[in-house]
Design a protein around this motif. Sequence first.
Motif, PDB file in Angstrom:
ATOM      1  N   GLU A   1       0.839  -1.213   0.000  1.00  0.00           N
ATOM      2  CA  GLU A   1       0.000   0.000   0.000  1.00  0.00           C
ATOM      3  C   GLU A   1       0.873   1.262   0.000  1.00  0.00           C
ATOM      4  O   GLU A   1       0.570   2.242  -0.694  1.00  0.00           O
ATOM      5  CB  GLU A   1      -0.891  -0.027   1.251  1.00  0.00           C
ATOM      6  N   ALA A   2       1.951   1.206   0.756  1.00  0.00           N
ATOM      7  CA  ALA A   2       2.859   2.370   0.831  1.00  0.00           C
ATOM      8  C   ALA A   2       3.468   2.661  -0.534  1.00  0.00           C
ATOM      9  O   ALA A   2       3.595   3.818  -0.941  1.00  0.00           O
ATOM     10  CB  ALA A   2       3.954   2.103   1.858  1.00  0.00           C
ATOM     11  N   ARG A   3       3.832   1.592  -1.249  1.00  0.00           N
ATOM     12  CA  ARG A   3       4.413   1.802  -2.593  1.00  0.00           C
ATOM     13  C   ARG A   3       3.394   2.473  -3.506  1.00  0.00           C
ATOM     14  O   ARG A   3       3.735   3.385  -4.265  1.00  0.00           O
ATOM     15  CB  ARG A   3       4.831   0.455  -3.201  1.00  0.00           C
ATOM     16  N   GLU A   4       2.139   2.028  -3.419  1.00  0.00           N
ATOM     17  CA  GLU A   4       1.089   2.627  -4.268  1.00  0.00           C
ATOM     18  C   GLU A   4       0.873   4.091  -3.903  1.00  0.00           C
ATOM     19  O   GLU A   4       0.785   4.961  -4.768  1.00  0.00           O
ATOM     20  CB  GLU A   4      -0.230   1.868  -4.094  1.00  0.00           C
ATOM     21  N   LEU A   5       0.788   4.368  -2.585  1.00  0.00           N
ATOM     22  CA  LEU A   5       0.550   5.753  -2.146  1.00  0.00           C
ATOM     23  C   LEU A   5       1.712   6.663  -2.522  1.00  0.00           C
ATOM     24  O   LEU A   5       1.516   7.813  -2.928  1.00  0.00           O
ATOM     25  CB  LEU A   5       0.336   5.793  -0.625  1.00  0.00           C
ATOM     26  N   SER A   6       2.914   6.133  -2.426  1.00  0.00           N
ATOM     27  CA  SER A   6       4.051   7.012  -2.700  1.00  0.00           C
ATOM     28  C   SER A   6       4.190   7.293  -4.199  1.00  0.00           C
ATOM     29  O   SER A   6       4.885   8.234  -4.586  1.00  0.00           O
ATOM     30  CB  SER A   6       5.349   6.470  -2.116  1.00  0.00           C
ATOM     31  N   ALA A   7       3.482   6.506  -5.018  1.00  0.00           N
ATOM     32  CA  ALA A   7       3.493   6.781  -6.465  1.00  0.00           C
ATOM     33  C   ALA A   7       2.541   7.929  -6.815  1.00  0.00           C
ATOM     34  O   ALA A   7       2.570   8.459  -7.924  1.00  0.00           O
ATOM     35  CB  ALA A   7       3.110   5.517  -7.236  1.00  0.00           C
ATOM     36  N   LEU A   8       1.696   8.333  -5.865  1.00  0.00           N
ATOM     37  CA  LEU A   8       0.714   9.404  -6.127  1.00  0.00           C
ATOM     38  C   LEU A   8       1.403  10.715  -6.495  1.00  0.00           C
ATOM     39  O   LEU A   8       1.076  11.352  -7.498  1.00  0.00           O
ATOM     40  CB  LEU A   8      -0.123   9.658  -4.860  1.00  0.00           C
ATOM     41  N   THR A   9       2.318  11.152  -5.634  1.00  0.00           N
ATOM     42  CA  THR A   9       3.140  12.338  -5.920  1.00  0.00           C
ATOM     43  C   THR A   9       4.474  12.090  -5.239  1.00  0.00           C
ATOM     44  O   THR A   9       4.612  11.163  -4.447  1.00  0.00           O
ATOM     45  CB  THR A   9       2.556  13.648  -5.317  1.00  0.00           C
ATOM     46  N   ASN A  10       5.458  12.943  -5.534  1.00  0.00           N
ATOM     47  CA  ASN A  10       6.786  12.645  -4.982  1.00  0.00           C
ATOM     48  C   ASN A  10       7.007  13.196  -3.570  1.00  0.00           C
ATOM     49  O   ASN A  10       8.082  13.057  -3.031  1.00  0.00           O
ATOM     50  CB  ASN A  10       7.897  13.125  -5.934  1.00  0.00           C
ATOM     51  N   ASN A  11       5.977  13.798  -2.980  1.00  0.00           N
ATOM     52  CA  ASN A  11       6.189  14.343  -1.634  1.00  0.00           C
ATOM     53  C   ASN A  11       5.282  13.691  -0.588  1.00  0.00           C
ATOM     54  O   ASN A  11       4.957  14.305   0.413  1.00  0.00           O
ATOM     55  CB  ASN A  11       6.019  15.865  -1.624  1.00  0.00           C
ATOM     56  N   VAL A  12       4.908  12.443  -0.831  1.00  0.00           N
ATOM     57  CA  VAL A  12       4.070  11.722   0.134  1.00  0.00           C
ATOM     58  C   VAL A  12       4.953  11.077   1.199  1.00  0.00           C
ATOM     59  O   VAL A  12       5.985  10.482   0.890  1.00  0.00           O
ATOM     60  CB  VAL A  12       3.249  10.615  -0.572  1.00  0.00           C
ATOM     61  N   ILE A  13       4.532  11.242   2.456  1.00  0.00           N
ATOM     62  CA  ILE A  13       5.179  10.530   3.566  1.00  0.00           C
ATOM     63  C   ILE A  13       4.141   9.505   4.044  1.00  0.00           C
ATOM     64  O   ILE A  13       2.978   9.851   4.282  1.00  0.00           O
ATOM     65  CB  ILE A  13       5.498  11.478   4.743  1.00  0.00           C
ATOM     66  N   ILE A  14       4.559   8.265   4.197  1.00  0.00           N
ATOM     67  CA  ILE A  14       3.623   7.202   4.551  1.00  0.00           C
ATOM     68  C   ILE A  14       3.521   7.075   6.074  1.00  0.00           C
ATOM     69  O   ILE A  14       4.521   6.839   6.757  1.00  0.00           O
ATOM     70  CB  ILE A  14       4.090   5.845   3.960  1.00  0.00           C
TER      71      ILE A  14
END
Length: 218
Positions: A71-84
Amino acid sequence: MRIFLDTANSDEIRTAVASGVLGGVTTNPSILARENQPFADSLQHIAHIIGDNREMLVEVLATETDDMVREARELSALTNNVIIKIPMTPAGIAAAAILKTEGIKTAVTLIFSANQAVLAANAGATYVAPFVGRLDDITSDGVGLVEHIRHMFDIQGVDTQILAASVRSPQSVHDLFSVGCHVITMPASVFHAMYTHPLTTSGLEKFLSDAQNELVIA
Ligand code: E4P
Protein backbone atom coordinates in the motif's frame (compact mmCIF):
# COMPACT_ATOMS: atom_id res chain seq x y z
CA MET A 1 9.98 24.58 13.57
CA ARG A 2 7.68 23.67 10.69
CA ILE A 3 3.90 24.02 10.64
CA PHE A 4 1.65 21.38 9.09
CA LEU A 5 -2.14 21.45 8.85
CA ASP A 6 -4.07 18.47 10.22
CA THR A 7 -6.93 18.40 7.73
CA ALA A 8 -8.13 17.09 4.37
CA ASN A 9 -10.42 20.06 3.79
CA SER A 10 -9.44 21.76 0.54
CA ASP A 11 -10.61 25.25 1.55
CA GLU A 12 -8.57 25.12 4.75
CA ILE A 13 -5.53 23.81 2.88
CA ARG A 14 -5.83 26.43 0.12
CA THR A 15 -5.98 29.24 2.71
CA ALA A 16 -2.98 27.84 4.58
CA VAL A 17 -0.97 27.49 1.35
CA ALA A 18 -1.67 31.15 0.61
CA SER A 19 -0.32 32.08 4.07
CA GLY A 20 3.18 31.34 2.81
CA VAL A 21 4.19 29.41 5.94
CA LEU A 22 2.68 25.95 5.44
CA GLY A 23 5.11 23.03 5.37
CA GLY A 24 2.69 20.19 4.80
CA VAL A 25 -0.59 18.46 5.47
CA THR A 26 -1.37 15.44 7.62
CA THR A 27 -4.33 13.15 7.14
CA ASN A 28 -5.64 10.05 8.83
CA PRO A 29 -8.60 7.83 7.92
CA SER A 30 -10.91 9.78 10.27
CA ILE A 31 -9.89 13.14 8.79
CA LEU A 32 -10.36 11.86 5.20
CA ALA A 33 -13.76 10.32 6.02
CA ARG A 34 -15.03 13.78 7.11
CA GLU A 35 -14.72 15.04 3.52
CA ASN A 36 -17.27 12.50 2.16
CA GLN A 37 -15.20 11.77 -0.95
CA PRO A 38 -13.33 8.65 -2.04
CA PHE A 39 -9.95 8.78 -0.24
CA ALA A 40 -8.00 8.61 -3.52
CA ASP A 41 -9.85 11.66 -4.90
CA SER A 42 -9.20 13.66 -1.75
CA LEU A 43 -5.52 12.76 -1.80
CA GLN A 44 -5.08 13.71 -5.47
CA HIS A 45 -6.84 16.98 -4.78
CA ILE A 46 -4.68 17.80 -1.76
CA ALA A 47 -1.51 16.90 -3.69
CA HIS A 48 -2.55 19.32 -6.42
CA ILE A 49 -3.25 22.17 -3.95
CA ILE A 50 -0.02 21.85 -1.95
CA GLY A 51 2.29 21.48 -4.96
CA ASP A 52 5.77 20.01 -4.98
CA ASN A 53 7.35 21.83 -2.04
CA ARG A 54 5.14 20.66 0.80
CA GLU A 55 4.69 17.22 2.31
CA MET A 56 1.48 15.19 2.50
CA LEU A 57 1.20 12.47 5.15
CA VAL A 58 -1.10 9.58 4.31
CA GLU A 59 -1.77 6.56 6.50
CA VAL A 60 -1.81 2.94 5.31
CA LEU A 61 -4.97 1.01 6.14
CA ALA A 62 -3.41 -2.47 6.02
CA THR A 63 -2.41 -4.21 9.23
CA GLU A 64 0.09 -6.83 8.00
CA THR A 65 3.66 -5.89 7.05
CA ASP A 66 3.55 -7.08 3.42
CA ASP A 67 0.22 -5.39 2.79
CA MET A 68 1.44 -2.15 4.40
CA VAL A 69 4.52 -2.16 2.19
CA ARG A 70 2.42 -2.78 -0.94
CA GLU A 71 0.00 0.00 0.00
CA ALA A 72 2.86 2.37 0.83
CA ARG A 73 4.41 1.80 -2.59
CA GLU A 74 1.09 2.63 -4.27
CA LEU A 75 0.55 5.75 -2.15
CA SER A 76 4.05 7.01 -2.70
CA ALA A 77 3.49 6.78 -6.47
CA LEU A 78 0.71 9.40 -6.13
CA THR A 79 3.14 12.34 -5.92
CA ASN A 80 6.79 12.64 -4.98
CA ASN A 81 6.19 14.34 -1.63
CA VAL A 82 4.07 11.72 0.13
CA ILE A 83 5.18 10.53 3.57
CA ILE A 84 3.62 7.20 4.55
CA LYS A 85 2.07 7.05 8.00
CA ILE A 86 2.57 3.66 9.58
CA PRO A 87 0.84 2.68 12.82
CA MET A 88 3.02 1.87 15.82
CA THR A 89 2.67 -1.91 15.81
CA PRO A 90 5.24 -4.70 15.35
CA ALA A 91 3.99 -5.15 11.76
CA GLY A 92 4.21 -1.40 11.21
CA ILE A 93 7.76 -1.12 12.49
CA ALA A 94 8.83 -4.00 10.23
CA ALA A 95 7.14 -2.27 7.29
CA ALA A 96 8.88 1.04 8.08
CA ALA A 97 12.25 -0.76 8.10
CA ILE A 98 11.56 -2.29 4.66
CA LEU A 99 10.32 1.02 3.24
CA LYS A 100 13.49 2.73 4.49
CA THR A 101 15.56 0.37 2.30
CA GLU A 102 13.40 1.40 -0.69
CA GLY A 103 13.87 5.11 0.00
CA ILE A 104 10.20 5.61 0.95
CA LYS A 105 9.81 8.07 3.81
CA THR A 106 7.64 7.13 6.77
CA ALA A 107 6.05 8.70 9.83
CA VAL A 108 5.33 6.23 12.61
CA THR A 109 2.03 7.34 14.10
CA LEU A 110 0.13 6.67 17.33
CA ILE A 111 3.26 7.15 19.45
CA PHE A 112 2.50 7.37 23.17
CA SER A 113 5.82 6.43 24.80
CA ALA A 114 9.53 7.13 24.41
CA ASN A 115 10.32 3.45 23.80
CA GLN A 116 7.91 3.41 20.86
CA ALA A 117 9.84 6.37 19.45
CA VAL A 118 13.10 4.41 19.91
CA LEU A 119 11.69 1.52 17.84
CA ALA A 120 10.47 3.88 15.11
CA ALA A 121 13.85 5.64 14.94
CA ASN A 122 15.62 2.28 14.65
CA ALA A 123 13.34 1.37 11.76
CA GLY A 124 14.60 4.50 10.00
CA ALA A 125 11.37 6.51 10.19
CA THR A 126 11.61 10.09 8.93
CA TYR A 127 9.16 11.19 11.64
CA VAL A 128 7.71 9.91 14.89
CA ALA A 129 4.27 11.30 15.68
CA PRO A 130 3.43 11.51 19.39
CA PHE A 131 -0.26 12.26 20.00
CA VAL A 132 0.02 15.10 22.46
CA GLY A 133 -3.67 15.96 22.99
CA ARG A 134 -4.73 12.36 23.49
CA LEU A 135 -2.11 12.03 26.25
CA ASP A 136 -3.28 15.27 27.84
CA ASP A 137 -6.85 13.91 27.67
CA ILE A 138 -5.86 11.13 30.07
CA THR A 139 -3.88 13.49 32.34
CA SER A 140 -0.58 12.31 30.91
CA ASP A 141 2.02 14.87 29.89
CA GLY A 142 2.09 15.15 26.08
CA VAL A 143 4.61 17.99 25.93
CA GLY A 144 6.77 16.16 28.49
CA LEU A 145 6.87 13.11 26.22
CA VAL A 146 8.02 15.23 23.27
CA GLU A 147 10.72 16.84 25.41
CA HIS A 148 11.89 13.42 26.54
CA ILE A 149 12.03 12.00 22.99
CA ARG A 150 13.90 15.09 21.76
CA HIS A 151 16.46 14.71 24.55
CA MET A 152 16.98 11.02 23.75
CA PHE A 153 17.31 11.64 20.00
CA ASP A 154 19.81 14.44 20.60
CA ILE A 155 22.11 12.53 22.93
CA GLN A 156 21.96 9.49 20.61
CA GLY A 157 22.49 11.48 17.39
CA VAL A 158 19.22 10.29 15.84
CA ASP A 159 18.04 11.94 12.60
CA THR A 160 14.35 11.05 12.99
CA GLN A 161 12.28 14.17 13.57
CA ILE A 162 9.41 14.66 15.99
CA LEU A 163 6.10 15.60 14.39
CA ALA A 164 3.64 16.36 17.19
CA ALA A 165 0.05 15.42 16.35
CA SER A 166 -3.28 15.70 18.15
CA VAL A 167 -2.52 19.32 19.00
CA ARG A 168 -5.51 21.33 20.18
CA SER A 169 -4.41 24.81 21.28
CA PRO A 170 -2.00 27.66 20.50
CA GLN A 171 -0.57 27.13 24.00
CA SER A 172 0.41 23.57 23.03
CA VAL A 173 2.10 24.88 19.89
CA HIS A 174 4.13 27.31 22.00
CA ASP A 175 5.04 24.64 24.57
CA LEU A 176 5.97 22.03 21.95
CA PHE A 177 8.25 24.26 19.90
CA SER A 178 9.83 25.48 23.15
CA VAL A 179 10.95 21.94 24.01
CA GLY A 180 12.43 21.37 20.54
CA CYS A 181 9.62 19.72 18.60
CA HIS A 182 10.60 19.78 14.91
CA VAL A 183 7.16 19.84 13.29
CA ILE A 184 3.65 20.40 14.63
CA THR A 185 0.51 19.46 12.78
CA MET A 186 -2.53 21.41 13.93
CA PRO A 187 -6.16 22.09 13.03
CA ALA A 188 -6.84 25.24 10.97
CA SER A 189 -8.43 26.93 14.01
CA VAL A 190 -5.19 26.63 16.00
CA PHE A 191 -3.10 27.83 13.03
CA HIS A 192 -5.22 30.97 12.63
CA ALA A 193 -5.22 31.63 16.38
CA MET A 194 -1.40 31.84 16.24
CA TYR A 195 -1.69 35.11 14.32
CA THR A 196 -3.76 37.00 16.82
CA HIS A 197 -2.85 39.16 19.79
CA PRO A 198 -5.12 41.92 21.16
CA LEU A 199 -2.20 44.39 21.27
CA THR A 200 -1.47 43.75 17.58
CA THR A 201 -5.12 44.43 16.74
CA SER A 202 -5.40 47.61 18.84
CA GLY A 203 -1.93 48.81 17.77
CA LEU A 204 -2.79 48.47 14.09
CA GLU A 205 -6.16 50.18 14.56
CA LYS A 206 -4.39 53.15 16.15
CA PHE A 207 -1.76 53.35 13.39
CA LEU A 208 -4.44 53.24 10.70
CA SER A 209 -6.64 55.84 12.42
CA ASP A 210 -3.63 58.17 12.94
CA ALA A 211 -2.71 57.76 9.28
CA GLN A 212 -6.30 58.60 8.34
CA ASN A 213 -6.19 61.79 10.44
CA GLU A 214 -2.88 62.75 8.84
CA LEU A 215 -4.47 62.40 5.39
CA VAL A 216 -7.39 64.60 6.48
CA ILE A 217 -5.01 67.33 7.85
CA ALA A 218 -2.90 67.22 4.66
C1 E4P B 1 -2.46 13.26 12.70
O1 E4P B 1 -2.91 13.26 11.57
C2 E4P B 1 -3.20 12.63 13.82
O2 E4P B 1 -3.83 11.49 13.36
C3 E4P B 1 -4.18 13.62 14.41
O3 E4P B 1 -3.46 14.78 14.78
C4 E4P B 1 -4.95 13.06 15.59
O4 E4P B 1 -5.68 14.10 16.20
P1 E4P B 1 -6.87 13.84 17.26
O5 E4P B 1 -6.28 13.25 18.48
O6 E4P B 1 -7.43 15.21 17.50
O7 E4P B 1 -7.84 12.91 16.59
